[in-house]
Design an enzyme around this catalytic site. Structure first.
Site, PDB file in Angstrom:
ATOM      1  N   HIS A 136      -3.379   5.827   3.865  1.00 51.67           N
ATOM      2  CA  HIS A 136      -4.141   4.615   3.573  1.00 51.67           C
ATOM      3  C   HIS A 136      -3.509   3.362   4.174  1.00 51.67           C
ATOM      4  CE1 HIS A 136      -6.235   1.690   0.831  1.00 51.67           C
ATOM      5  NE2 HIS A 136      -7.225   2.560   0.994  1.00 51.67           N
TER       6      HIS A 136
ATOM      7  N   ASN B  86     -15.060  -0.436  -4.783  1.00 52.83           N
ATOM      8  CA  ASN B  86     -16.112   0.456  -4.278  1.00 52.83           C
ATOM      9  C   ASN B  86     -16.868   1.171  -5.395  1.00 52.83           C
ATOM     10  OD1 ASN B  86     -15.061   0.043  -1.521  1.00 52.83           O
ATOM     11  ND2 ASN B  86     -13.361   1.312  -2.214  1.00 52.83           N
TER      12      ASN B  86
ATOM     13  N   ASP C 252       0.854  -1.183   0.000  1.00 54.38           N
ATOM     14  CA  ASP C 252       0.000   0.000   0.000  1.00 54.38           C
ATOM     15  C   ASP C 252       0.895   1.239   0.000  1.00 54.38           C
ATOM     16  OD1 ASP C 252      -2.157   1.946   0.972  1.00 54.38           O
ATOM     17  OD2 ASP C 252      -3.289   0.077   0.977  1.00 54.38           O
TER      18      ASP C 252
ATOM     19  N   SER D   9     -11.404  -1.293   1.183  1.00 56.36           N
ATOM     20  CA  SER D   9     -10.014  -1.194   1.646  1.00 56.36           C
ATOM     21  C   SER D   9      -9.897  -1.519   3.125  1.00 56.36           C
ATOM     22  CB  SER D   9      -9.471   0.227   1.409  1.00 56.36           C
ATOM     23  OG  SER D   9      -9.223   0.463   0.057  1.00 56.36           O
TER      24      SER D   9
END
Length: 494
Positions: free
Chosen positions: A266, A361, A232, A423
């Site tokens: 994130h 999403n 990430d 996520s």
């Protein structure tokens, strides 16, 4: 009611026969007094046994607890029914152990689960343990991996054996350091971290049952010895609620160097969900609070994203990652597919890394690489009431569902905040995978997927009308809501 197996460490010895006695168990040589619950009974039966007490006889089923060996049911008695009358309802030919429910002096309810914890005085006393187990027809279930003088015994499913009395008798022989019965109990204090009760994905007080059932699971595994790679934007390595769990190995795929870099919040948020430190008095707790976090940083804005991300995946499995958590997407491409194939087949010395991916999403089809193949575990986003988030993607490769809406976790600068999306759902599943692998690190990635799929809780308004490899399924929730406790207790030991 949240219940988990409580191992109340106590003391052990044995008598030739067990006589009637006041209710108590031993702790550090002292008697801890118990009161038998006058309006509740506990029935212990072998797993798969279809026996149940007739509810028409003034009984109310109040709780069901299970593990890989036993099914335990708890019944409330009406004013017209006594425990002695209930015993008459159990046929002598049925393998059911009918026991009392207990209360401690402070009112805590304790449900015997049929297990007894015994500590030897010396390793050479194992023959004494075998003798006493044989005397009471108990099974020696396992030796404690971390404290090898401790053993778990399980009483037979017969109506004449009381695990509390057997545990006391074992201690009273004087041959053992400790012996005490195991109980299931209400355990709301899942963590000493001040913000843990805001983590509804771990304990959902608003909608009971719509969480990952973690508190009981932590009695069996916390992720110790397992490495979760967060591929990430890069974890804040010094974050106060993560640093103790951060692996010294990290990598930045953008610069092809170590340590990893941070390109946003994130990854730190995903890392906290998976493995924030538990019981340190700070902020939150992670699903696998003793797992190690490997920070593998990529930059979502990079012009060479696909090459860098494939390199990140390769670096992760080559450097010992057991679980790889990915919460990003990109166009379908051969580089990343080859890197995934390598990770899920060659990782963990050929047993395969467990690769977890957010489903996406966009309210449409699962995004790449979540739609690549079944070895990539695509995860849907559940809201606090058990429904599916409107934006959560769906499709034929959906594997499982996890909490993903308004999830509190760590962010940069030693802070915490809420975020939403698949996520956030994916690292919940990555954490559960770590718990399973701690229980049995010899399992293949395929076996880990099987355990999670078969033990998932069926939720939601969409019918589970398709049968797939691991049971009934639908394209919105996959096999259902990931269930940490059911997963770990159904993990075969090695």
């Amino acid at each position: 009611m949240k219940k988990y197996i409580l191992t109340i460490v106590v003391a052990l010895g044995l008598t030739a026969s067990i006589s009637a006695q006041d209710s108590y168990y031993y702790c550090s040589g002292d008697k801890v007094l118990l009161t038998e619950h006058s309006t509740k009974v506990v029935a212990m039966a072998p797993k798969g046994n279809s026996f149940s007490l007739p509810l028409s006889k003034g009984l109310i089923l109040t709780d069901t607890i299970s593990d890989s060996n036993s099914l335990i049911t708890v019944y409330e008695l009406s004013s017209t029914v006594t425990p002695s009358r209930v015993k008459a309802l159990v046929p002598t030919s049925t393998s059911v152990n009918l026991q009392s429910c207990y209360n401690t002096e402070d009112g805590t309810e304790l449900i015997p689960d049929g297990y007894i914890n015994v500590k030897l005085k010396t390793a050479s006393d194992s023959s004494k343990l075998q003798a006493v187990a044989s005397q009471y027809n108990c099974e020696i279930v396992e030796q404690n991996e971390f404290m090898p003088l401790w053993y778990s015994l399980r009483v037979p499913n017969t109506s004449s054996i009381n695990p509390v009395e057997v545990a006391n008798a074992i201690y009273e022989t004087g041959n053992f350091e400790s012996s005490f019965p195991s109980f299931s109990m209400d355990a709301l204090e899942i963590s000493y971290d001040p913000d843990v009760y805001k983590q509804w994905g771990l304990y959902n007080s608003q909608y009971e049952g719509y969480d990952i059932n973690i508190s009981k699971a932590w009695n069996y595994a916390t992720g110790r010895g397992i490495k979760i790679a967060i591929v990430d934007e890069g974890i804040e390595l010094t974050h106060k609620d993560l640093a103790a769990n951060v692996s010294p190995l990290s990598y930045d795929a953008v610069t092809n160097s170590s340590p990893s870099k941070v390109y946003g919040d994130h990854a730190t948020h995903c890392a906290g969900i998976a493995a924030a430190v538990r019981n340190n008095g700070l902020q939150i707790a992670g699903v696998a609070p003793d797992a190690k976090l490997m920070s593998v940083s990529i930059n979502f804005d990079s012009s060479n994203f696909m090459k860098e991300t494939s390199n990140a995946l390769m670096w992760a499995w080559k450097n010992g990652a057991d679980v790889i958590s990915c919460s990003w997407t990109c166009p379908r491409n051969d580089l990343i597919m080859e890197a995934i194939d390598s990770a899920v087949t060659k990782g963990r010395e050929g047993k395969g890394c467990v690769l977890v991916k957010s489903a996406g999403n966009t309210s449409g089809s699962i995004t790449f690489p979540g739609n690549y193949k079944p070895s990539v575990l695509a995860v849907a986003n559940m809201t606090v009431d058990g429904s599916l988030r409107y934006s959560s993607c769906y499709g034929s490769n959906m594997f499982i569902t996890a909490p993903g809406t308004n999830i509190l976790s760590t962010i940069r600068y030693n802070a915490i905040d809420y975020k939403s999306g698949t996520s956030m759902a994916a690292p919940h599943v990555a954490g559960v995978a770590a718990l399973i692998l701690e229980r049995n690190p010899k399992l293949s990635a395929t076996k880990v997927r099987q355990i999670m799929g078969k033990t998932a809780q069926k939720i939601g308004s969409y019918p589970y009308d398709t049968t797939k490899t691991y049971g009934t399924w639908n394209e919105r929730y996959g096999y259902g809501l990931v269930d940490a406790y059911n997963a770990v207790i159904n993990t075969p030991r090695y």
